[in-house]
Design a protein around this motif. Structure first.
Motif, PDB file in Angstrom:
ATOM      1  N   ASN A  42       0.842  -1.217   0.000  1.00  0.00           N
ATOM      2  CA  ASN A  42       0.000   0.000   0.000  1.00  0.00           C
ATOM      3  C   ASN A  42       0.869   1.256   0.000  1.00  0.00           C
ATOM      4  O   ASN A  42       0.590   2.229  -0.697  1.00  0.00           O
ATOM      5  N   MET A  43       1.929   1.200   0.797  1.00  0.00           N
ATOM      6  CA  MET A  43       2.843   2.350   0.887  1.00  0.00           C
ATOM      7  C   MET A  43       3.545   2.573  -0.457  1.00  0.00           C
ATOM      8  O   MET A  43       3.694   3.715  -0.901  1.00  0.00           O
ATOM      9  N   LEU A  44       3.971   1.481  -1.096  1.00  0.00           N
ATOM     10  CA  LEU A  44       4.660   1.614  -2.390  1.00  0.00           C
ATOM     11  C   LEU A  44       3.705   2.177  -3.447  1.00  0.00           C
ATOM     12  O   LEU A  44       4.106   2.972  -4.307  1.00  0.00           O
ATOM     13  N   ILE A  45       2.445   1.787  -3.352  1.00  0.00           N
ATOM     14  CA  ILE A  45       1.440   2.342  -4.286  1.00  0.00           C
ATOM     15  C   ILE A  45       1.309   3.849  -4.045  1.00  0.00           C
ATOM     16  O   ILE A  45       1.276   4.647  -4.994  1.00  0.00           O
ATOM     17  N   ALA A  46       1.276   4.236  -2.770  1.00  0.00           N
ATOM     18  CA  ALA A  46       1.170   5.667  -2.458  1.00  0.00           C
ATOM     19  C   ALA A  46       2.399   6.422  -2.985  1.00  0.00           C
ATOM     20  O   ALA A  46       2.274   7.548  -3.507  1.00  0.00           O
ATOM     21  N   ILE A  47       3.568   5.799  -2.885  1.00  0.00           N
ATOM     22  CA  ILE A  47       4.797   6.438  -3.393  1.00  0.00           C
ATOM     23  C   ILE A  47       4.701   6.604  -4.915  1.00  0.00           C
ATOM     24  O   ILE A  47       4.994   7.673  -5.465  1.00  0.00           O
ATOM     25  N   ALA A  48       4.257   5.527  -5.596  1.00  0.00           N
ATOM     26  CA  ALA A  48       4.113   5.599  -7.059  1.00  0.00           C
ATOM     27  C   ALA A  48       3.095   6.682  -7.444  1.00  0.00           C
ATOM     28  O   ALA A  48       3.306   7.440  -8.403  1.00  0.00           O
ATOM     29  N   ASP A  49       2.006   6.771  -6.654  1.00  0.00           N
ATOM     30  CA  ASP A  49       0.996   7.814  -6.925  1.00  0.00           C
ATOM     31  C   ASP A  49       1.619   9.202  -6.789  1.00  0.00           C
ATOM     32  O   ASP A  49       1.407  10.081  -7.622  1.00  0.00           O
ATOM     33  N   SER A  50       2.398   9.386  -5.710  1.00  0.00           N
ATOM     34  CA  SER A  50       3.011  10.703  -5.491  1.00  0.00           C
ATOM     35  C   SER A  50       3.944  11.059  -6.649  1.00  0.00           C
ATOM     36  O   SER A  50       3.980  12.203  -7.096  1.00  0.00           O
ATOM     37  N   ILE A  51       4.702  10.059  -7.123  1.00  0.00           N
ATOM     38  CA  ILE A  51       5.612  10.329  -8.254  1.00  0.00           C
ATOM     39  C   ILE A  51       4.789  10.679  -9.492  1.00  0.00           C
ATOM     40  O   ILE A  51       5.096  11.631 -10.216  1.00  0.00           O
ATOM     41  N   GLN A  52       3.699   9.931  -9.697  1.00  0.00           N
ATOM     42  CA  GLN A  52       2.853  10.186 -10.876  1.00  0.00           C
ATOM     43  C   GLN A  52       2.300  11.615 -10.866  1.00  0.00           C
ATOM     44  O   GLN A  52       2.211  12.265 -11.904  1.00  0.00           O
ATOM     45  N   TYR A  53       1.944  12.095  -9.658  1.00  0.00           N
ATOM     46  CA  TYR A  53       1.340  13.433  -9.574  1.00  0.00           C
ATOM     47  C   TYR A  53       2.363  14.511  -9.172  1.00  0.00           C
ATOM     48  O   TYR A  53       1.997  15.570  -8.671  1.00  0.00           O
ATOM     49  N   SER A  54       3.639  14.209  -9.386  1.00  0.00           N
ATOM     50  CA  SER A  54       4.749  15.140  -9.131  1.00  0.00           C
ATOM     51  C   SER A  54       4.770  15.684  -7.704  1.00  0.00           C
ATOM     52  O   SER A  54       5.197  16.819  -7.471  1.00  0.00           O
ATOM     53  N   GLU A  55       4.328  14.877  -6.751  1.00  0.00           N
ATOM     54  CA  GLU A  55       4.393  15.289  -5.337  1.00  0.00           C
ATOM     55  C   GLU A  55       5.692  14.723  -4.740  1.00  0.00           C
ATOM     56  O   GLU A  55       5.664  13.805  -3.898  1.00  0.00           O
ATOM     57  N   THR A  56       6.811  15.274  -5.182  1.00  0.00           N
ATOM     58  CA  THR A  56       8.115  14.686  -4.860  1.00  0.00           C
ATOM     59  C   THR A  56       8.386  14.653  -3.345  1.00  0.00           C
ATOM     60  O   THR A  56       8.837  13.637  -2.816  1.00  0.00           O
ATOM     61  N   ASN A  57       8.073  15.749  -2.657  1.00  0.00           N
ATOM     62  CA  ASN A  57       8.360  15.769  -1.214  1.00  0.00           C
ATOM     63  C   ASN A  57       7.578  14.710  -0.467  1.00  0.00           C
ATOM     64  O   ASN A  57       8.095  14.055   0.443  1.00  0.00           O
ATOM     65  N   LYS A  58       6.323  14.560  -0.884  1.00  0.00           N
ATOM     66  CA  LYS A  58       5.470  13.557  -0.235  1.00  0.00           C
ATOM     67  C   LYS A  58       6.050  12.157  -0.467  1.00  0.00           C
ATOM     68  O   LYS A  58       6.095  11.322   0.454  1.00  0.00           O
ATOM     69  N   ALA A  59       6.509  11.905  -1.695  1.00  0.00           N
ATOM     70  CA  ALA A  59       7.096  10.594  -2.018  1.00  0.00           C
ATOM     71  C   ALA A  59       8.334  10.354  -1.162  1.00  0.00           C
ATOM     72  O   ALA A  59       8.485   9.282  -0.548  1.00  0.00           O
ATOM     73  N   ILE A  60       9.199  11.373  -1.067  1.00  0.00           N
ATOM     74  CA  ILE A  60      10.455  11.207  -0.310  1.00  0.00           C
ATOM     75  C   ILE A  60      10.166  10.943   1.172  1.00  0.00           C
ATOM     76  O   ILE A  60      10.783  10.086   1.807  1.00  0.00           O
ATOM     77  N   GLU A  61       9.172  11.657   1.684  1.00  0.00           N
ATOM     78  CA  GLU A  61       8.787  11.470   3.091  1.00  0.00           C
ATOM     79  C   GLU A  61       8.342  10.018   3.339  1.00  0.00           C
ATOM     80  O   GLU A  61       8.759   9.382   4.305  1.00  0.00           O
ATOM     81  N   SER A  62       7.497   9.505   2.440  1.00  0.00           N
ATOM     82  CA  SER A  62       7.021   8.116   2.603  1.00  0.00           C
ATOM     83  C   SER A  62       8.169   7.131   2.476  1.00  0.00           C
ATOM     84  O   SER A  62       8.243   6.143   3.222  1.00  0.00           O
ATOM     85  N   ILE A  63       9.071   7.382   1.543  1.00  0.00           N
ATOM     86  CA  ILE A  63      10.211   6.473   1.343  1.00  0.00           C
ATOM     87  C   ILE A  63      11.063   6.435   2.618  1.00  0.00           C
ATOM     88  O   ILE A  63      11.431   5.359   3.099  1.00  0.00           O
ATOM     89  N   ASN A  64      11.314   7.591   3.194  1.00  0.00           N
ATOM     90  CA  ASN A  64      12.149   7.627   4.398  1.00  0.00           C
ATOM     91  C   ASN A  64      11.467   6.927   5.580  1.00  0.00           C
ATOM     92  O   ASN A  64      12.117   6.233   6.374  1.00  0.00           O
ATOM     93  N   ARG A  65      10.146   7.140   5.664  1.00  0.00           N
ATOM     94  CA  ARG A  65       9.409   6.485   6.755  1.00  0.00           C
ATOM     95  C   ARG A  65       9.478   4.962   6.614  1.00  0.00           C
ATOM     96  O   ARG A  65       9.705   4.225   7.565  1.00  0.00           O
ATOM     97  N   LEU A  66       9.283   4.486   5.380  1.00  0.00           N
ATOM     98  CA  LEU A  66       9.325   3.038   5.130  1.00  0.00           C
ATOM     99  C   LEU A  66      10.730   2.484   5.388  1.00  0.00           C
ATOM    100  O   LEU A  66      10.890   1.406   5.965  1.00  0.00           O
ATOM    101  N   HIS A  67      11.733   3.260   5.000  1.00  0.00           N
ATOM    102  CA  HIS A  67      13.128   2.840   5.219  1.00  0.00           C
ATOM    103  C   HIS A  67      13.383   2.601   6.709  1.00  0.00           C
ATOM    104  O   HIS A  67      14.012   1.617   7.109  1.00  0.00           O
TER     105      HIS A  67
END
Ligand code: ADP
Ligand code: ASP
Ligand code: MG
Length: 439
Positions: A42-67
């Motif tokens: 689910n988190m990876l889907i949210a990251i892909a969605d953020s990238i698709q909609y150019s929400e880069t900061n949101k994607a990076i935040e989720s990636i760091n949280r998952l890491h």
């Protein structure tokens, strides 16, 4: 050899991974198929969605949280220093790939590559855990043998040939571990078997190696007689036939991916559903021998669209249904339920991606009404149409407005179409009428 698949919750924490280790470490050779840790896909889907909609900061935040979650998992799982270093290096590689993805231009392939990381992570960490216990383990990369063709169906001959060859190269292992869900497509690009697809991976492998049994280990003690997410006092069913299991999975019993039993039914390979947190519970055995009659279970499938096709010209005209079906054939859209009267046909679809085009075509010869947000509630069992208790289900007609009923299409299935807003009431009342045998 057996195939054991463990779902997201089963590998979702250090504690649960240790449970899984107990289950698999019994000295018997086996293939272990793992899902991603729960929440990861689910988190990876949210990251892909953020990238698709150019929400880069949101994607990076989720990636760091998952890491962070994965770093904590390694801390809890691996005391062996060199394995812990190896695992950290792999996890860093994955999260670097995810971070770099935020600078790439979005594509469907990029989404699939992002989604694949969940299963790659869980299998890597679990392999390290077994290595720590000195178990002879081999990691089989699913992308080296699991493949779908251009119709998105598994390419079974490719899978069998490549899996067998791969296993031969690692024949001194006791436990083979592989990723569920992920595969290559016909062009050799990363793809997947759709949500919940690890169950399907397990039975495809089961059929490819002619396994003695496929076990699906999850967070509940087998297939219940109603959806436990909505209905209280459901109970596990000990035995199901392949047909019954296939219908329940197709009509929404989330415990199984809709295609799970397809690969194994022809060779009568049994499928056992088991609870990782309670291995002593019997669970459910799916095989060719379960034939007791009567309603065994109720399931519901959402996101159904009903289409009513009305035409005065239908009256006593032959060829009308063919015209209707041809439209759905053209747009490769499967029909689930169908009822007819003298002047109208009502049918349901769950894939509404071509709905507008279908309606446009149908409007050339009929008046069309479309109802979205419907659910199919499906009652499944052997010979239920003839069973003496089956009439009890019709008491539900007094509680909910049923849009369509399909009865007698097969002896093993009765389906009701209700607005999704009425689904839970329908499931609860059916549970009372059917299983508490209220007369
Ligand atoms: P996993 O991550 O192990 O694949 P899933 O969440 O996909 O697990 O499937 C297990 C869940 O399916 C259960 O926790 C339960 O909430 C849900 N479920 C829905 N219908 C049924 C049913 N008829 N019997 C058992 N579980 C069901
Ligand atoms: N991880 C994938 C999903 O969440 C596949 C699976 O769990 O079966 O859908
Ligand atoms: Mg699942």
């Amino acid at each position: 050899m057996k195939v054991l698949k463990f779902g997201g919750t089963s590998v979702g924490s250090v504690k649960n991974m240790l449970h899984v280790k107990e289950v698999v470490d019994d000295g018997q050779p086996k293939v272990v198929v793992l899902s991603a840790m729960s929440g990861t896909t689910n988190m990876l889907i949210a990251i892909a969605d953020s990238i698709q909609y150019s929400e880069t900061n949101k994607a990076i935040e989720s990636i760091n949280r998952l890491h962070e979650t994965y770093s904590e998992t390694i801390e809890g799982l691996l005391i062996n220093q060199s394995l812990s270093i190896k695992a950290k290096a792999y996890v860093n590689e994955v999260f670097n790939f995810l971070l770099q993805s935020t600078y790439k231009s979005y594509s469907h392939l990029l989404r699939n590559e992002i989604l694949a990381q969940g299963e790659l992570l869980s299998t890597f960490l679990f392999t390290c855990l077994l290595e720590q216990e000195n178990i002879k383990v081999a990691l089989l990369p699913a992308l080296d043998f699991m493949r779908i063709d251009k119709t998105k169906e598994p390419d079974f001959f490719y899978i069998k040939k490549h899996l067998q060859a791969l296993m031969e190269t690692k024949s001194r292992s006791d436990i083979y571990i592989t990723q569920g869900f992920i595969c290559l497509d016909e062009n050799g690009q990363v793809s997947n078997l759709q949500r919940g697809g690890s169950d399907y991976t397990a039975t495809l492998i089961g059929a490819a190696i002619n396994a003695k049994e496929v076990q699906i280990w999850t967070d509940i003690d087998g297939m219940h007689n109603n959806d436990p997410r909505y209905v209280e006092y459901t109970s596990p069913i000990s035995n199901l036939s392949y047909d019954e299991a296939a219908e329940l999975a197709y009509f929404g019993a989330k415990i199984l991916h809709p295609q799970t039993v397809t690969p194994v039914r022809q060779d009568s390979i049994p499928v056992r559903l088991k609870n990782t947190m309670c291995p002593e519970a019997y669970g459910t055995l799916i095989d060719a021998n379960a034939f007791e009659s009567g309603i065994k279970a109720i399931a519901a499938k959402d996101n159904i669209t009903a289409i009513k096709i009305k035409s005065a010209r239908m009256l006593q005209a032959h060829g009308f249904l063919k015209k209707v079906f041809d439209v759905f054939e053209t747009y490769e859209t499967a029909i689930d339920m169908i009822t007819t009267s003298e002047v109208a046909v009502s049918l349901t679809i769950d894939d509404d991606s071509s709905l507008d085009m279908i309606v446009k075509e149908l409007e050339k010869f009929a008046v069309i009404e479309v109802d979205k947000n419907q659910s199919i509630v499906c009652l499944v069992g052997h010979s239920i149409v003839h069973h003496e208790d089956t009439f009890k289900l019709f008491q539900v007609l007094k509680d909910v407005k049923i849009r369509m009923i399909s009865y007698g299409g097969s002896n093993n299935n009765i389906s009701l179409l209700v607005p999704t807003s009425e689904k839970v009431t329908t499931l609860k009342n059916l549970q009372r009428y059917v299983f508490k045998l209220v007369s």
